[in-house]
Design a protein around this motif. Structure first.
Motif, PDB file in Angstrom:
ATOM      1  N   ALA A 267       0.934  -1.184   0.205  1.00 15.95           N
ATOM      2  CA  ALA A 267      -0.017   0.116   0.062  1.00 15.95           C
ATOM      3  C   ALA A 267       0.894   1.157  -0.092  1.00 15.95           C
ATOM      4  O   ALA A 267       0.779   2.132  -0.696  1.00 15.95           O
ATOM      5  CB  ALA A 267      -0.997  -0.128   1.227  1.00 15.95           C
ATOM      6  N   GLU A 268       1.893   1.210   0.761  1.00 12.68           N
ATOM      7  CA  GLU A 268       2.709   2.382   0.885  1.00 12.68           C
ATOM      8  C   GLU A 268       3.341   2.576  -0.278  1.00 12.68           C
ATOM      9  O   GLU A 268       3.752   3.679  -0.779  1.00 12.68           O
ATOM     10  CB  GLU A 268       3.635   2.288   2.088  1.00 12.68           C
ATOM     11  CG  GLU A 268       4.723   3.344   2.421  1.00 12.68           C
ATOM     12  CD  GLU A 268       4.340   4.910   2.369  1.00 12.68           C
ATOM     13  OE1 GLU A 268       5.094   5.904   2.254  1.00 12.68           O
ATOM     14  OE2 GLU A 268       3.008   4.967   2.898  1.00 12.68           O
ATOM     15  N   THR A 269       4.088   1.499  -1.066  1.00  7.86           N
ATOM     16  CA  THR A 269       4.862   1.848  -2.206  1.00  7.86           C
ATOM     17  C   THR A 269       3.778   2.246  -3.311  1.00  7.86           C
ATOM     18  O   THR A 269       4.146   3.007  -4.225  1.00  7.86           O
ATOM     19  CB  THR A 269       5.223   0.163  -2.749  1.00  7.86           C
ATOM     20  OG1 THR A 269       6.016   0.001  -1.678  1.00  7.86           O
ATOM     21  CG2 THR A 269       5.964   0.459  -3.844  1.00  7.86           C
ATOM     22  N   LYS A 270       2.556   1.653  -3.247  1.00  2.00           N
ATOM     23  CA  LYS A 270       1.565   2.289  -4.521  1.00  2.00           C
ATOM     24  C   LYS A 270       1.513   3.673  -4.130  1.00  2.00           C
ATOM     25  O   LYS A 270       1.235   4.602  -5.199  1.00  2.00           O
ATOM     26  CB  LYS A 270       0.431   1.610  -4.360  1.00  2.00           C
ATOM     27  CG  LYS A 270       0.243   0.094  -5.129  1.00  2.00           C
ATOM     28  CD  LYS A 270      -0.800  -0.501  -4.812  1.00  2.00           C
ATOM     29  CE  LYS A 270      -0.680  -1.947  -5.493  1.00  2.00           C
ATOM     30  NZ  LYS A 270      -2.122  -2.813  -5.451  1.00  2.00           N
ATOM     31  N   ARG A 271       1.194   4.138  -2.768  1.00  2.00           N
ATOM     32  CA  ARG A 271       1.113   5.652  -2.814  1.00  2.00           C
ATOM     33  C   ARG A 271       2.352   6.329  -3.108  1.00  2.00           C
ATOM     34  O   ARG A 271       2.068   7.336  -3.705  1.00  2.00           O
ATOM     35  CB  ARG A 271       0.846   5.794  -1.085  1.00  2.00           C
ATOM     36  CG  ARG A 271       0.506   7.277  -0.557  1.00  2.00           C
ATOM     37  CD  ARG A 271       0.787   7.505   0.821  1.00  2.00           C
ATOM     38  NE  ARG A 271       2.055   7.198   1.354  1.00  2.00           N
ATOM     39  CZ  ARG A 271       2.860   8.342   1.269  1.00  2.00           C
ATOM     40  NH1 ARG A 271       2.470   9.549   0.677  1.00  2.00           N
ATOM     41  NH2 ARG A 271       4.046   8.343   1.448  1.00  2.00           N
ATOM     42  N   ARG A 272       3.650   5.748  -3.115  1.00  2.73           N
ATOM     43  CA  ARG A 272       4.880   6.630  -3.283  1.00  2.73           C
ATOM     44  C   ARG A 272       4.707   6.660  -4.848  1.00  2.73           C
ATOM     45  O   ARG A 272       5.273   7.647  -5.390  1.00  2.73           O
ATOM     46  CB  ARG A 272       5.914   5.996  -2.607  1.00  2.73           C
ATOM     47  CG  ARG A 272       5.855   6.102  -1.195  1.00  2.73           C
ATOM     48  CD  ARG A 272       7.201   5.533  -0.832  1.00  2.73           C
ATOM     49  NE  ARG A 272       7.295   6.020   0.567  1.00  2.73           N
ATOM     50  CZ  ARG A 272       8.493   6.152   1.480  1.00  2.73           C
ATOM     51  NH1 ARG A 272       9.759   5.950   0.694  1.00  2.73           N
ATOM     52  NH2 ARG A 272       8.453   6.371   2.809  1.00  2.73           N
ATOM     53  N   VAL A 273       4.331   5.701  -5.605  1.00  4.47           N
ATOM     54  CA  VAL A 273       4.269   5.458  -7.081  1.00  4.47           C
ATOM     55  C   VAL A 273       3.486   6.724  -7.486  1.00  4.47           C
ATOM     56  O   VAL A 273       3.977   7.550  -8.385  1.00  4.47           O
ATOM     57  CB  VAL A 273       3.823   4.248  -7.481  1.00  4.47           C
ATOM     58  CG1 VAL A 273       3.848   4.402  -8.990  1.00  4.47           C
ATOM     59  CG2 VAL A 273       4.857   3.427  -7.285  1.00  4.47           C
ATOM     60  N   ALA A 274       2.378   6.876  -6.903  1.00  4.48           N
ATOM     61  CA  ALA A 274       1.303   7.958  -7.434  1.00  4.48           C
ATOM     62  C   ALA A 274       1.714   9.340  -6.965  1.00  4.48           C
ATOM     63  O   ALA A 274       1.769  10.328  -7.928  1.00  4.48           O
ATOM     64  CB  ALA A 274       0.037   7.706  -6.800  1.00  4.48           C
ATOM     65  N   GLU A 275       2.368   9.464  -5.716  1.00  3.20           N
ATOM     66  CA  GLU A 275       2.615  10.787  -5.301  1.00  3.20           C
ATOM     67  C   GLU A 275       4.205  11.131  -6.034  1.00  3.20           C
ATOM     68  O   GLU A 275       4.344  12.265  -6.480  1.00  3.20           O
ATOM     69  CB  GLU A 275       3.099  10.634  -3.982  1.00  3.20           C
ATOM     70  CG  GLU A 275       3.845  11.688  -3.320  1.00  3.20           C
ATOM     71  CD  GLU A 275       4.125  11.717  -1.799  1.00  3.20           C
ATOM     72  OE1 GLU A 275       3.357  12.082  -1.028  1.00  3.20           O
ATOM     73  OE2 GLU A 275       5.340  10.919  -1.497  1.00  3.20           O
ATOM     74  N   GLY A 276       4.935  10.110  -6.477  1.00  2.00           N
ATOM     75  CA  GLY A 276       6.219  10.721  -7.189  1.00  2.00           C
ATOM     76  C   GLY A 276       6.143  10.780  -8.524  1.00  2.00           C
ATOM     77  O   GLY A 276       7.125  10.994  -9.328  1.00  2.00           O
ATOM     78  N   GLY A 277       4.983  10.340  -9.167  1.00  2.00           N
ATOM     79  CA  GLY A 277       4.870  10.301 -10.690  1.00  2.00           C
ATOM     80  C   GLY A 277       5.831   9.411 -11.375  1.00  2.00           C
ATOM     81  O   GLY A 277       6.458   9.800 -12.202  1.00  2.00           O
ATOM     82  N   VAL A 278       6.148   8.260 -10.697  1.00  2.01           N
ATOM     83  CA  VAL A 278       7.147   7.253 -11.167  1.00  2.01           C
ATOM     84  C   VAL A 278       6.510   6.476 -12.283  1.00  2.01           C
ATOM     85  O   VAL A 278       5.316   5.829 -12.147  1.00  2.01           O
ATOM     86  CB  VAL A 278       7.541   6.391 -10.108  1.00  2.01           C
ATOM     87  CG1 VAL A 278       8.295   5.191 -10.501  1.00  2.01           C
ATOM     88  CG2 VAL A 278       7.994   7.004  -8.923  1.00  2.01           C
TER      89      VAL A 278
END
Length: 393
Positions: A267-278
């Protein structure tokens, strides 16, 4: 995994940067599958079966070893990689390789080797893992090491994150030399797959050290009830299954613990993907911080659990006594072999005698000891120092 299942930021085998020594492609396996298989067939991997995780192998057959730990890390890594749309084989390869450089007796053995090797550049099991896969494992006719892909070597050398930054230890000579020949971008983060493998290591040893600690009797259930993460899970299991035997309750807690940490990480990784525009694998490396991570709440729980395990398990009186013996065995073996290389096996003796300086001989002796299993180190120590074992060969 077919291409349509890959996340945009996954590392794809067809875009691998390749191998240092060019090798003909396989018709049946991807480059990362071949990496995994080379690691599985390595001599250093087989030796993990008889190397300590927490408990020395002679203390019981049911405790985890470095081998079973590595297999559990690989299973967790594959599961997380699949959920995130990453390359499962690369994550598995990094997971299987991550502990190849551990000497006998776990961190006690490493502490002893670091102490005796301090005048000669020190000893670090992560560097030793790197040296095993790039030079020490000698199986192939055309090259030393396993000739792994750039992506797997990157995951191995940066298992704990980028290297060479401000405030970090100086880079080890072996890593510097290899990086000059084939740059590993040491100051950047690894692929998402390698990051998954690193945190799968944390999940595995936290949960399974709790399991082995309870099984050994060194920690009790009552101690765990107020420990972050595991305490609430234990209370829930005891309430839901009060009549189930203690072993099943323990297993249910460990199962839930792994699931809880895995779900949080995803869940945290998916949040960081969305937040960072990866959107690509290169975006992952250039993000400037880990992409794969636990939430802040889970990191705090993890910190509390580690503090408990350090105090009540890893530094338990019984474990400390074993650690002291282990350090003595490793230290005395090193001193003996360095002073009297004729005590080494023939092939190692020839290499030691060919070394022109003491530092080179010391590194070779450290390599020999680091490759020992727990039982072999104890047997060698008895042969060399126990006067009642004069008849042993």
């Amino acid at each position: 995994m077919s291409q349509q299942h890959y996340a945009s930021f996954a590392t794809r085998p067809e875009t691998s940067r390749g191998r240092l020594h060019e090798t003909e492609a396989s018709h049946t396996r991807s480059v990362f599958q071949r990496d995994r298989d080379r690691i599985l067939h390595a001599g250093a991997f087989r030796k993990l079966q008889y190397k300590t995780q927490v408990f020395v192998v002679h203390e019981g057959d049911y405790y985890r070893t470095r081998l079973t730990h590595s297999l559990e890390v690989a299973q967790i890594a594959r599961s997380i990689a699949r959920a995130l749309g990453l390359d499962e084989d690369l994550a598995e390869a990094c997971a299987l390789a991550h502990d190849l450089g551990h000497p006998p007796f776990a961190h006690a053995g490493e502490d002893a080797l670091q102490a005796v090797m301090e005048p000669y550049g020190g000893f670090d099991h992560n560097e030793q893992t790197f040296r095993i896969v790039t030079e020490l494992e000698q199986r192939y006719a055309d090259f030393d090491g396993l000739n792994l892909t750039w992506e797997t070597i990157e995951g191995v050398v940066k298992h704990n994150g980028p290297l060479g930054g401000a405030g970090q230890k100086p880079l080890r000579p072996s890593i510097v030399a290899f990086d000059q020949a084939w740059p590993l971008e040491l100051d950047r983060y690894t692929s998402a797959e390698a990051q998954v493998a690193a945190l799968s290591d944390d999940i595995a040893y936290n949960s399974h050290d709790v399991d082995d600690g309870l099984r050994s009797g060194l920690i009790e259930v009552e101690q765990l009830l107020e420990v972050p993460l595991v305490g609430d899970l234990y209370k829930a299991v005891l309430a839901a299954h009060p009549k189930v035997d203690a072993a099943r309750q323990r297993y249910e807690v460990i199962r839930r613990m792994i699931t809880h940490m895995v779900d949080d990480l995803i869940a945290e990784t998916k949040r960081r993907v969305a937040e960072g525009g990866v959107e690509s694998a290169e975006d992952v490396r250039g993000l400037g911080k880990p992409l794969v991570a636990f939430s802040e709440g889970m990191r705090e729980k993890d910190k509390g659990l580690r503090a408990f395990l350090l105090r009540d398990l890893y530094r338990h009186t019984k474990v400390n006594r074993t650690r002291r013996k282990a350090r003595q065995i490793v230290s005395e073996l090193f001193e003996c072999y360095l002073a009297e290389p004729e005590c080494l096996p023939q092939e190692w003796r020839r290499q030691a005698e060919a070394e022109s300086g003491e530092a080179g001989r010391a590194r070779l002796v450290a390599d020999y000891i680091a490759g020992m299993t727990d039982s072999y180190a104890m047997k060698e120590h008895r042969r060399l120092f126990d006067l009642n074992a004069l008849a042993e060969k």
